[in-house]
Design a protein around this motif. Structure first.
Motif, PDB file in Angstrom:
ATOM      1  N   HIS A  80       5.481   9.870  -5.486  1.00  0.00           N
ATOM      2  CA  HIS A  80       4.552  10.851  -6.066  1.00  0.00           C
ATOM      3  C   HIS A  80       5.242  12.208  -6.206  1.00  0.00           C
ATOM      4  CE1 HIS A  80       0.794  12.807  -7.061  1.00  0.00           C
ATOM      5  NE2 HIS A  80       1.035  13.695  -6.117  1.00  0.00           N
ATOM      6  N   ALA A  81       5.976  12.626  -5.186  1.00  0.00           N
ATOM      7  CA  ALA A  81       6.695  13.904  -5.240  1.00  0.00           C
ATOM      8  C   ALA A  81       7.755  13.879  -6.342  1.00  0.00           C
ATOM      9  CB  ALA A  81       7.334  14.207  -3.886  1.00  0.00           C
ATOM     10  N   SER A 130       8.745   5.551  -0.113  1.00  0.00           N
ATOM     11  CA  SER A 130       7.326   5.597   0.217  1.00  0.00           C
ATOM     12  C   SER A 130       6.546   6.052  -1.013  1.00  0.00           C
ATOM     13  CB  SER A 130       7.073   6.558   1.380  1.00  0.00           C
ATOM     14  OG  SER A 130       7.311   7.891   0.952  1.00  0.00           O
ATOM     15  N   SER A 131       5.265   5.737  -1.056  1.00  0.00           N
ATOM     16  CA  SER A 131       4.445   6.158  -2.188  1.00  0.00           C
ATOM     17  C   SER A 131       4.368   7.681  -2.272  1.00  0.00           C
ATOM     18  CB  SER A 131       3.048   5.535  -2.114  1.00  0.00           C
ATOM     19  OG  SER A 131       2.422   5.879  -0.904  1.00  0.00           O
ATOM     20  N   SER A 132       4.391   8.369  -1.138  1.00  0.00           N
ATOM     21  CA  SER A 132       4.347   9.831  -1.174  1.00  0.00           C
ATOM     22  C   SER A 132       5.648  10.407  -1.733  1.00  0.00           C
ATOM     23  CB  SER A 132       4.043  10.403   0.210  1.00  0.00           C
ATOM     24  OG  SER A 132       5.016  10.009   1.132  1.00  0.00           O
ATOM     25  N   THR A 133       6.778   9.793  -1.438  1.00  0.00           N
ATOM     26  CA  THR A 133       8.044  10.228  -1.998  1.00  0.00           C
ATOM     27  C   THR A 133       8.075  10.000  -3.501  1.00  0.00           C
ATOM     28  OG1 THR A 133       9.222   9.802   0.059  1.00  0.00           O
ATOM     29  CG2 THR A 133      10.555   9.853  -1.949  1.00  0.00           C
ATOM     30  N   GLN A 153       5.939  14.252  -9.716  1.00  0.00           N
ATOM     31  CA  GLN A 153       5.481  15.636  -9.882  1.00  0.00           C
ATOM     32  C   GLN A 153       6.650  16.567 -10.206  1.00  0.00           C
ATOM     33  OE1 GLN A 153       2.243  16.426 -10.191  1.00  0.00           O
ATOM     34  NE2 GLN A 153       2.023  14.220  -9.958  1.00  0.00           N
ATOM     35  N   GLN A 172       0.790  -1.211   0.000  1.00  0.00           N
ATOM     36  CA  GLN A 172       0.000   0.000   0.000  1.00  0.00           C
ATOM     37  C   GLN A 172       0.829   1.272   0.000  1.00  0.00           C
ATOM     38  OE1 GLN A 172      -2.800  -0.233   3.141  1.00  0.00           O
ATOM     39  NE2 GLN A 172      -4.389   0.777   1.975  1.00  0.00           N
ATOM     40  N   HIS A 173       1.960   1.263   0.662  1.00  0.00           N
ATOM     41  CA  HIS A 173       2.718   2.505   0.830  1.00  0.00           C
ATOM     42  C   HIS A 173       4.190   2.382   0.441  1.00  0.00           C
ATOM     43  CE1 HIS A 173      -0.743   4.203   2.813  1.00  0.00           C
ATOM     44  NE2 HIS A 173      -0.791   3.135   3.572  1.00  0.00           N
TER      45      HIS A 173
END
Length: 66
Positions: free
Chosen positions: A50-51, A45-48, A54, A27-28
Motif C-alpha cells: 500500500h505504501a 506485507s500488504s501495508s508495505t 501511494q 490476508q496480509h
C-alpha cells in the motif's frame, strides 16, 4: 503461495511481457514479480505494498533525468 493468480496493470498491453505483476497471497501478504523474470518473487506485507502504491501515485519514485 502455492498457486498464486498473477495480475498486471490495466495500463499494460495484454500481450506485453515487460510488466510488474502482483498476486495476493492471503490476508496480509502480497507478492511482486517482473514478468520477464517470473521466478524472482518479492513477498511484501500488504501495508508495505500500500505504501509503495501511494508513493508511486504522488511521484516519490519519478525520474528526474530527462
Amino acid at each position: 503461495m502455492s498457486d498464486p493468480k498473477w495480475l498486471k496493470s490495466s495500463y499494460s498491453e495484454a500481450s506485453a511481457n515487460n510488466c510488474v505483476e502482483v498476486a495476493v497471497g492471503g490476508q496480509h501478504l502480497v507478492a511482486l514479480r517482473d514478468s520477464t523474470r517470473p521466478f524472482r518473487v518479492i513477498p511484501v506485507s500488504s501495508s508495505t505494498f500500500h505504501a509503495l502504491v501511494q508513493g508511486v501515485k504522488v511521484g516519490v519514485f519519478a525520474s528526474t533525468q530527462g
